[in-house]
Design an enzyme around this catalytic site. Structure first.
Site, PDB file in Angstrom:
ATOM      1  N   ASP A 161       0.815  -1.198   0.000  1.00 12.82           N
ATOM      2  CA  ASP A 161       0.000   0.000   0.000  1.00 12.82           C
ATOM      3  C   ASP A 161       0.859   1.263   0.000  1.00 12.82           C
ATOM      4  O   ASP A 161       1.631   1.493   0.936  1.00 12.82           O
ATOM      5  CB  ASP A 161      -0.886  -0.039   1.252  1.00 12.82           C
ATOM      6  N   THR A 194      -3.290   5.741  -3.986  1.00  9.93           N
ATOM      7  CA  THR A 194      -2.205   6.470  -3.321  1.00  9.93           C
ATOM      8  C   THR A 194      -0.878   6.302  -4.060  1.00  9.93           C
ATOM      9  O   THR A 194      -0.106   7.251  -4.161  1.00  9.93           O
ATOM     10  CB  THR A 194      -2.043   5.979  -1.872  1.00  9.93           C
ATOM     11  N   THR A 195      -0.645   5.103  -4.584  1.00  6.79           N
ATOM     12  CA  THR A 195       0.593   4.888  -5.336  1.00  6.79           C
ATOM     13  C   THR A 195       0.525   5.655  -6.658  1.00  6.79           C
ATOM     14  O   THR A 195       1.473   6.331  -7.051  1.00  6.79           O
ATOM     15  CB  THR A 195       0.790   3.385  -5.630  1.00  6.79           C
ATOM     16  N   ASP A 239      -9.208  -0.105   1.714  1.00  7.24           N
ATOM     17  CA  ASP A 239      -9.311   0.387   0.336  1.00  7.24           C
ATOM     18  C   ASP A 239     -10.656  -0.021  -0.271  1.00  7.24           C
ATOM     19  O   ASP A 239     -11.334   0.787  -0.907  1.00  7.24           O
ATOM     20  CB  ASP A 239      -8.172  -0.178  -0.535  1.00  7.24           C
TER      21      ASP A 239
END
Ligand SMILES: Nc1ncnc2c1ncn2[C@@H]1O[C@H](COP(=O)(O)OP(=O)(O)O)[C@@H](O)[C@H]1O
Ligand SMILES: [Mg+2]
Length: 553
Positions: free
Chosen positions: A65, A98-99, A394
């Site tokens: 994550d 987020t990545t 998520d």
């Protein structure tokens, strides 16, 4: 740092401060930001790798994550920290992507550097990027499709896309379905508008069993057992008291002196203590409560009296659980037994103690508020359960966001390829140097499909060429099947994401990139924490077990 005025040097900064300016400052910042983005890029997508993070105490986190990785990395460089902020914002706003956001920000900066090398002014680049991001979001909105809360299949696909490659792989479908059921149970509808607060869903982790053994409970599950074995195990028509006060006599201060001169006196003293505890319990009995959750301790004697009165009691209940219990049962959290009122009690159809694996927990079901739900998360080891929790987070967020907005887009790199194509067309309509910046923005978006391919060990160039040509032929949802190494229709594959995830990623990445670009002077005082480290660019402290800075281009 000295300036020169009529031969007289003027000191404007304290001695020992550091200053970098102009192109050098920009290069430093860009390099640091790029390094952070590169560190998470290899985790992107279903076939991304995991990172093992070891903190200074030796605690280990294994995760895929982006937000977690960046949070755990001990980053010092101020510009690098801004990339961490990007992923944090993304996590706060939408809970996924987020990545993607961090990687995109890094790529925007990398491409900006090429323009800086061609003497394009940073302000021009920033403007071009801003124009491009507005246009990109416009185009993205036209790619979006509607999804209704009653389209359960599609919601499950969204949840399942979010958890692909995140440790819950073996039981993806069941897990995704669990997440959807939980979110649907807590949807609030007001004036035709749906809102979801995933904090309404209580997630209780229990090591043991397997991830498939995770279950949804309609009600609250509290990780506490009843305090006394003589208490009932099962209470129907529960009247619940929530107490934020210890059922104990405050222990006498150490230096206070009680002079007890005879055994009688000691007995009297103890009797008195017992009487006080008995009085406390009597107040609870009088209120009509048959269940007590206490945030603090319960004295042995009080436990005995509670059990005698047939009351089920649990102690040292977490504050957050007390708050959730209050919402679920309609109880008020009392800070003192003095003001106890029947109307302060909460209601539930059934409270019972049940075993999960080896440990007993308290189940509060058939709650006053039917929207109270819990998920019991199982997994073989602590690391597995922790990563499953991140995956679940998520999944819950993306389903929630989708229900709120009612919009989704295809994933697998397809929106980024389409946006790149259309932004290139748009850049052709512009004049001046902003055109170059819009072009670079378009190119930067392709870092997403490129990384998906790269992380899957596929031939990146072939895959990209194939995707572009399909999009040119009008297949707007053509993306990458990373398992087969083929370009396919992502909608048919069921790889779908909330529109908001993509919108937010573009927004926060653009914002961070332009902010970093506009900086041409870095002043850092010697002692300021987080100042420019002496090592120069890319200075990141304790990367733990990350194996240094791979992928720096
Ligand atoms: N089955 C799949 N096939 C291809 N791409 C996928 C699949 N599942 C997810 N993706 C893509 O993976 C990317 C998200 O990867 P992830 O590692 O979750 O990073 P992020 O933190 O940005 O969400 C998205 O671009 C998404 O469309
Ligand atoms: Mg994701």
């Amino acid at each position: 740092m000295a300036g020169q005025l009529a031969g007289q040097p003027i000191l404007i900064l304290r001695e020992g401060s550091q200053r970098t300016r102009g192109r050098e400052a920009q290069s430093n910042n860009i390099m640091a930001a790029k390094a952070v983005a590169a560190a998470v890029r290899t985790t992107l997508g279903p076939r991304g790798m995991d990172k093992m993070l070891v903190d200074s105490l030796g605690d280990i986190v294994i995760t895929n994550d982006g937000a977690t990785i960046l949070k755990e990395m001990d980053i010092e460089h101020p510009a690098a920290k801004m990339i961490v902020e990007v992923s944090k914002t993304q996590d706060d706003e939408v809970g996924d992507g987020t990545t993607t956001a961090a990687v995109l920000a890094g790529e925007l900066l990398k491409n900006a550097e090429e323009l800086l090398d061609q003497n394009v002014h940073p302000t021009v680049i920033a403007n071009g990027y801003r124009l491009a991001s507005i246009k990109a979001k416009e185009i993205l909105a036209t790619l979006a499709m509607d999804v209704r809360p009653d389209n359960r299949d599609l919601l499950v696909k969204i949840a399942s896309t979010a958890i692909t490659g995140k440790g819950a792989e073996s039981s993806k479908e069941a897990f995704a379905s669990l997440a959807v059921s939980a979110v649907l149970a807590v949807v609030n509808t007001e004036n035709g508008k749906n809102t979801v607060d995933v904090d309404d869903i209580k997630v209780e982790k229990k090591v043991g069993g397997s991830v498939e053994g995770s279950q949804l409970i309609e009600g609250m599950v509290i990780d506490k057992e009843r305090v006394h074995t003589n208490m009932p195990k099962r209470v129907k028509d529960a009247k619940i008291l929530l107490l934020n006060e210890a059922l104990e006599i405050k222990k006498t201060e150490v230096d206070a002196e009680i002079s007890i001169k005879s055994p009688d006196q000691l007995q009297l003293f103890l009797d008195q203590e017992e009487q006080m505890l008995h009085d406390m319990v009597n107040k609870i009995v009088a209120s009509g409560a048959n269940i007590v959750f206490v945030q603090k301790g319960i004295d042995d004697i009080a436990q005995h009296y509670l059990a005698k009165a047939g009351i089920y009691a649990a102690r040292r209940v977490k504050k957050s659980d007390m708050e959730k219990l209050a919402r679920a049962t309609g109880a008020k959290i009392l800070t003192s037994l003095k003001e106890i009122n029947e109307s302060d009690l909460g209601k539930a159809g059934l409270v019972e103690e049940k075993k999960i694996g080896e440990e007993a927990m308290t189940y509060v079901t058939e709650c006053h508020n039917p929207k109270a739900v819990s998920i019991i998360l199982r997994g073989g080891t602590e690391h597995v359960v922790d990563e499953a929790e991140r995956a679940l987070h998520d999944a819950l967020r993306v389903v929630g966001v989708t229900i709120e907005d009612g919009k989704l887009v295809a994933g697998g790199g397809s929106p980024e390829i389409e946006l790149a194509l259309r932004l290139r067309e748009y850049s052709a309509t512009l004049t001046g140097r902003e055109q170059l910046a819009v072009g670079k923005f378009a190119e930067a978006l392709e870092i997403i499909p490129r990384s998906l391919a790269e992380n899957a060990g596929l031939d990146t160039i072939n895959m990209l060429v194939d995707m572009r040509s399909q999009h040119e032929r009008g297949n707007k949802t053509a993306g990458l099947n990373v398992f087969k190494g083929q370009v396919v229709d992502m909608l048919e594959e069921g790889v779908v994401e909330p529109l908001r995830v993509k919108m937010q990623a573009i927004d926060s990445a653009t914002e961070a990139a332009t902010m970093i670009l506009r900086i041409d002077d870095v002043l850092s005082s010697k002692s300021a924490p987080g100042g420019m480290p002496p090592g120069g660019p890319g200075g990141m402290g304790g990367m733990g077990g990350m194996g240094g800075m791979e992928g720096m281009e």
